[in-house]
Design a protein around this motif. Structure first.
Motif, PDB file in Angstrom:
ATOM      1  N   GLU A 147       0.821  -1.221   0.000  1.00 27.10           N
ATOM      2  CA  GLU A 147       0.000   0.000   0.000  1.00 27.10           C
ATOM      3  C   GLU A 147       0.856   1.272   0.000  1.00 27.10           C
ATOM      4  OE1 GLU A 147       1.502  -0.657   3.879  1.00 27.10           O
ATOM      5  OE2 GLU A 147       0.446  -2.073   2.616  1.00 27.10           O
ATOM      6  N   CYS A 148       2.139   1.118   0.169  1.00 28.78           N
ATOM      7  CA  CYS A 148       3.062   2.252   0.270  1.00 28.78           C
ATOM      8  C   CYS A 148       3.290   2.897  -1.101  1.00 28.78           C
ATOM      9  CB  CYS A 148       4.389   1.757   0.845  1.00 28.78           C
ATOM     10  SG  CYS A 148       5.524   3.084   1.213  1.00 28.78           S
ATOM     11  N   CYS A 149       3.275   4.207  -1.152  1.00 34.27           N
ATOM     12  CA  CYS A 149       3.496   4.900  -2.424  1.00 34.27           C
ATOM     13  C   CYS A 149       4.997   5.115  -2.661  1.00 34.27           C
ATOM     14  CB  CYS A 149       2.741   6.225  -2.452  1.00 34.27           C
ATOM     15  SG  CYS A 149       3.360   7.447  -1.293  1.00 34.27           S
ATOM     16  N   THR A 150       5.354   5.352  -3.912  1.00 31.12           N
ATOM     17  CA  THR A 150       6.755   5.542  -4.282  1.00 31.12           C
ATOM     18  C   THR A 150       7.366   6.736  -3.571  1.00 31.12           C
ATOM     19  OG1 THR A 150       6.326   4.526  -6.423  1.00 31.12           O
ATOM     20  CG2 THR A 150       8.326   5.832  -6.237  1.00 31.12           C
TER      21      THR A 150
ATOM     22  N   TYR B  32      10.850   6.745  -1.517  1.00 36.01           N
ATOM     23  CA  TYR B  32      11.922   7.705  -1.765  1.00 36.01           C
ATOM     24  C   TYR B  32      12.279   8.466  -0.484  1.00 36.01           C
ATOM     25  CZ  TYR B  32      14.365  11.891  -3.223  1.00 36.01           C
ATOM     26  OH  TYR B  32      15.285  12.903  -3.321  1.00 36.01           O
ATOM     27  N   ASP B  33      11.276   9.046   0.167  1.00 35.75           N
ATOM     28  CA  ASP B  33      11.536   9.871   1.357  1.00 35.75           C
ATOM     29  C   ASP B  33      12.228   9.090   2.471  1.00 35.75           C
ATOM     30  OD1 ASP B  33      10.462  12.159   0.229  1.00 35.75           O
ATOM     31  OD2 ASP B  33       8.498  11.906   1.169  1.00 35.75           O
ATOM     32  N   GLN B  34      11.806   7.845   2.680  1.00 33.02           N
ATOM     33  CA  GLN B  34      12.316   7.069   3.805  1.00 33.02           C
ATOM     34  C   GLN B  34      13.462   6.123   3.445  1.00 33.02           C
ATOM     35  OE1 GLN B  34       8.992   5.203   5.902  1.00 33.02           O
ATOM     36  NE2 GLN B  34       7.681   6.828   5.125  1.00 33.02           N
ATOM     37  N   GLY B  35      13.692   5.934   2.150  1.00 34.47           N
ATOM     38  CA  GLY B  35      14.694   4.963   1.779  1.00 34.47           C
ATOM     39  C   GLY B  35      15.784   5.431   0.844  1.00 34.47           C
ATOM     40  N   ALA B  36      15.583   6.564   0.149  1.00 35.57           N
ATOM     41  CA  ALA B  36      16.569   6.953  -0.863  1.00 35.57           C
ATOM     42  C   ALA B  36      16.923   8.435  -0.867  1.00 35.57           C
ATOM     43  CB  ALA B  36      16.058   6.559  -2.248  1.00 35.57           C
TER      44      ALA B  36
ATOM     45  N   THR C 160      11.389  -1.420 -12.073  1.00 31.63           N
ATOM     46  CA  THR C 160      11.361  -0.273 -12.984  1.00 31.63           C
ATOM     47  C   THR C 160      10.357   0.762 -12.510  1.00 31.63           C
ATOM     48  OG1 THR C 160      12.048  -1.662 -14.821  1.00 31.63           O
ATOM     49  CG2 THR C 160      11.013   0.445 -15.377  1.00 31.63           C
ATOM     50  N   TYR C 161       9.204   0.326 -12.090  1.00 34.09           N
ATOM     51  CA  TYR C 161       8.166   1.229 -11.595  1.00 34.09           C
ATOM     52  C   TYR C 161       8.687   2.031 -10.398  1.00 34.09           C
ATOM     53  CZ  TYR C 161       3.807   2.769  -9.453  1.00 34.09           C
ATOM     54  OH  TYR C 161       2.817   3.532  -8.899  1.00 34.09           O
ATOM     55  N   THR C 162       9.277   1.346  -9.444  1.00 37.39           N
ATOM     56  CA  THR C 162       9.778   2.010  -8.242  1.00 37.39           C
ATOM     57  C   THR C 162      10.946   2.938  -8.572  1.00 37.39           C
ATOM     58  OG1 THR C 162       9.048   0.228  -6.797  1.00 37.39           O
ATOM     59  CG2 THR C 162      10.801   1.647  -5.962  1.00 37.39           C
ATOM     60  N   MET C 163      11.907   2.441  -9.316  1.00 36.13           N
ATOM     61  CA  MET C 163      13.105   3.234  -9.597  1.00 36.13           C
ATOM     62  C   MET C 163      12.807   4.428 -10.490  1.00 36.13           C
ATOM     63  SD  MET C 163      15.422   2.125  -7.678  1.00 36.13           S
ATOM     64  CE  MET C 163      16.852   2.978  -8.305  1.00 36.13           C
TER      65      MET C 163
END
Length: 139
Positions: free
Chosen positions: A77-80, A84-88, A114-117
């Motif tokens: 359910e987590c959005c990209t 990004y904010d919490q992981g990258a 690919t979707y996430t990156m």
């Protein structure tokens, strides 16, 4: 994906400190999977642990691990933006300070890399250009 501390630090070949942060994002079921009434094999039980919902018999399950712990786990359910904010984000912005950094995705075909990156790349570029614009205004 993010700067880590403590035990995650290790000495690189150059003698400098290196940091590794491992995060996992579970993708939601696709439309086709939902239509077939498929069930996800993996479940995020907290911010650090995923479990495998084994379809093996109870006696077979004891031979295989079912819970895996990471620095950060993102549920389906987590959005990209949250990934990004919490992981990258910290890694992405570290490059403006001259730090060499990488954010990469690894996983099975059709697992959502690919979707996430693509989303992480978009957010990182926006933040880096925003930083550049702020620095220009202070000159």
């Amino acid at each position: 994906m993010k700067m880590a501390t403590g035990e995650d630090q290790m000495q690189g070949s150059s003698g400098r400190e290196e940091k590794i942060f491992v995060s996992v994002r579970l993708r939601p079921l696709s439309v086709r999977e939902r239509v077939r009434n498929d069930v996800a094999d993996w479940e995020c039980i907290n911010d650090e642990t995923v479990i495998y919902r084994s379809h093996l018999s109870i006696s077979e399950r004891s031979m295989y691990p079912t819970a895996y712990t990471f620095d950060r786990v993102f549920g389906p359910e987590c959005c990209t933006k949250d990934v990004y904010d919490q992981g990258a984000k910290e890694v992405a912005l570290s490059v403006v300070s001259g730090i060499h950094a990488s954010v990469f995705a690894y996983g099975q075909t059709s697992s959502g890399k690919t979707y996430t990156m693509s989303g992480i790349t978009d957010y990182a570029l926006a933040d880096i250009y925003e930083y550049i614009e702020k620095v220009k205004l202070t000159l």
